[in-house]
Design a protein around this motif. Structure first.
Motif, mmCIF file in Angstrom:
data_model
loop_
_atom_site.group_PDB
_atom_site.id
_atom_site.type_symbol
_atom_site.label_atom_id
_atom_site.label_comp_id
_atom_site.label_asym_id
_atom_site.label_seq_id
_atom_site.Cartn_x
_atom_site.Cartn_y
_atom_site.Cartn_z
ATOM 1 N N ASP A 43 7.950 -8.603 -8.843
ATOM 2 C CA ASP A 43 6.348 -7.973 -8.276
ATOM 3 C C ASP A 43 6.096 -8.824 -7.123
ATOM 4 O O ASP A 43 4.766 -9.146 -6.822
ATOM 5 C CB ASP A 43 5.633 -8.799 -9.969
ATOM 6 N N LEU A 44 7.373 -8.134 -6.801
ATOM 7 C CA LEU A 44 6.726 -8.232 -4.723
ATOM 8 C C LEU A 44 6.744 -7.279 -4.375
ATOM 9 O O LEU A 44 7.110 -6.007 -4.863
ATOM 10 C CB LEU A 44 8.042 -9.227 -4.498
ATOM 11 N N ALA A 45 6.326 -7.318 -2.592
ATOM 12 C CA ALA A 45 5.853 -5.836 -2.304
ATOM 13 C C ALA A 45 5.320 -7.008 -0.331
ATOM 14 O O ALA A 45 5.200 -7.150 -0.623
ATOM 15 C CB ALA A 45 4.728 -5.941 -2.703
ATOM 16 N N ARG A 46 5.901 -5.707 0.250
ATOM 17 C CA ARG A 46 5.491 -6.357 1.891
ATOM 18 C C ARG A 46 4.248 -5.695 2.364
ATOM 19 O O ARG A 46 4.016 -4.473 2.016
ATOM 20 C CB ARG A 46 6.990 -5.202 2.529
ATOM 21 N N SER A 47 3.909 -6.271 2.475
ATOM 22 C CA SER A 47 2.309 -6.812 3.465
ATOM 23 C C SER A 47 1.986 -7.565 4.437
ATOM 24 O O SER A 47 2.812 -7.764 4.669
ATOM 25 C CB SER A 47 1.074 -7.298 2.557
ATOM 26 N N LYS A 48 1.383 -6.478 5.275
ATOM 27 C CA LYS A 48 1.101 -6.565 7.014
ATOM 28 C C LYS A 48 0.548 -7.627 7.238
ATOM 29 O O LYS A 48 -0.926 -8.043 6.429
ATOM 30 C CB LYS A 48 0.479 -6.153 7.957
ATOM 31 N N ASP A 49 0.866 -9.370 8.089
ATOM 32 C CA ASP A 49 0.486 -10.301 7.806
ATOM 33 C C ASP A 49 -0.101 -10.016 9.142
ATOM 34 O O ASP A 49 0.761 -10.168 10.125
ATOM 35 C CB ASP A 49 1.292 -11.679 8.096
ATOM 36 N N ILE A 85 0.612 -1.362 0.199
ATOM 37 C CA ILE A 85 -0.349 -0.200 -0.297
ATOM 38 C C ILE A 85 0.500 1.410 0.010
ATOM 39 O O ILE A 85 1.848 1.525 1.134
ATOM 40 C CB ILE A 85 -0.707 0.383 1.422
ATOM 41 N N GLY A 86 0.704 1.893 -1.073
ATOM 42 C CA GLY A 86 1.397 3.308 -0.961
ATOM 43 C C GLY A 86 2.816 3.499 -1.726
ATOM 44 O O GLY A 86 3.928 4.159 -2.073
ATOM 45 N N GLY A 87 3.826 2.127 -1.587
ATOM 46 C CA GLY A 87 4.748 2.003 -2.467
ATOM 47 C C GLY A 87 6.199 2.347 -1.878
ATOM 48 O O GLY A 87 7.336 2.232 -3.137
ATOM 49 N N LYS A 88 6.085 2.749 -0.529
ATOM 50 C CA LYS A 88 6.800 2.774 0.495
ATOM 51 C C LYS A 88 7.840 1.916 0.412
ATOM 52 O O LYS A 88 8.516 0.838 0.839
ATOM 53 C CB LYS A 88 6.520 3.283 1.564
ATOM 54 N N PRO A 89 9.492 2.172 -0.053
ATOM 55 C CA PRO A 89 10.711 1.673 0.209
ATOM 56 C C PRO A 89 10.290 0.770 1.338
ATOM 57 O O PRO A 89 11.127 1.971 2.476
ATOM 58 C CB PRO A 89 11.299 2.406 -0.143
ATOM 59 N N MET A 90 10.654 -0.349 2.155
ATOM 60 C CA MET A 90 10.513 -1.208 3.396
ATOM 61 C C MET A 90 11.651 -1.650 3.429
ATOM 62 O O MET A 90 12.235 -2.777 2.770
ATOM 63 C CB MET A 90 9.305 -1.724 3.450
#
Length: 150
Positions: free
Chosen positions: A131-137, A87-92
């Protein structure tokens, strides 16, 4: 297992200095240079901050985080991955480091933040085409890597 194939893009070498804060400085750099995915390698001196050093009990979800306070200068080596938030694409940045001082050694996640002491050399190797991203589990509370958008 989740797999996404990419290829190497740009390679950056950063020299961070006194008071720069990890992971903030690396994430800000990545946002400025539009690096969305990368492998990050680093070494140098760190002080003043906290490390995540494990859950109190690995069977309890979400886990209760254990922290170690770092109040003096330590030598450090660290490795991590950088991917955008879903969500938002911010680098994490997800980075673990080993910090040593004399006979004392600590290892853990730098997410809570540590200040650089004098020098922290960072190599950022950009990964293109994933095509990977981080999302809260919801179960663990961790920002996990998965297909984008999650």
């Amino acid at each position: 297992m989740i797999v996404s194939e990419g290829h190497i893009g740009r390679v950056f070498v950063l020299r961070l200095g006194d008071g720069d804060r990890i992971p903030d400085a690396i994430e800000a750099f990545a946002a400025e240079r539009e690096v969305t995915s990368a492998v990050v390698l680093a070494l140098g001196g760190l002080e003043k901050g906290k490390l995540v050093v494990g859950p109190e009990d690995g069977t309890v979800m979400p886990p209760t985080t254990m922290f170690a306070a770092i109040s003096r200068v330590h030598e450090a080596a660290a490795v991590g991955t950088l991917f955008p938030s879903a969500i938002g694409g911010k680098p994490m940045l997800h980075m673990h480091g080993v910090l040593g001082r004399g006979e004392e050694t600590r290892a853990g996640c730098v997410r809570p933040g540590l200040e650089v002491w004098k020098i922290f050399e960072v190599v950022v190797i950009e990964i293109l085409g994933t095509d990977l991203a981080r999302s809260k589990d919801p179960e663990t509370g961790f920002s996990l890597l998965g297909w984008a958008p999650l």
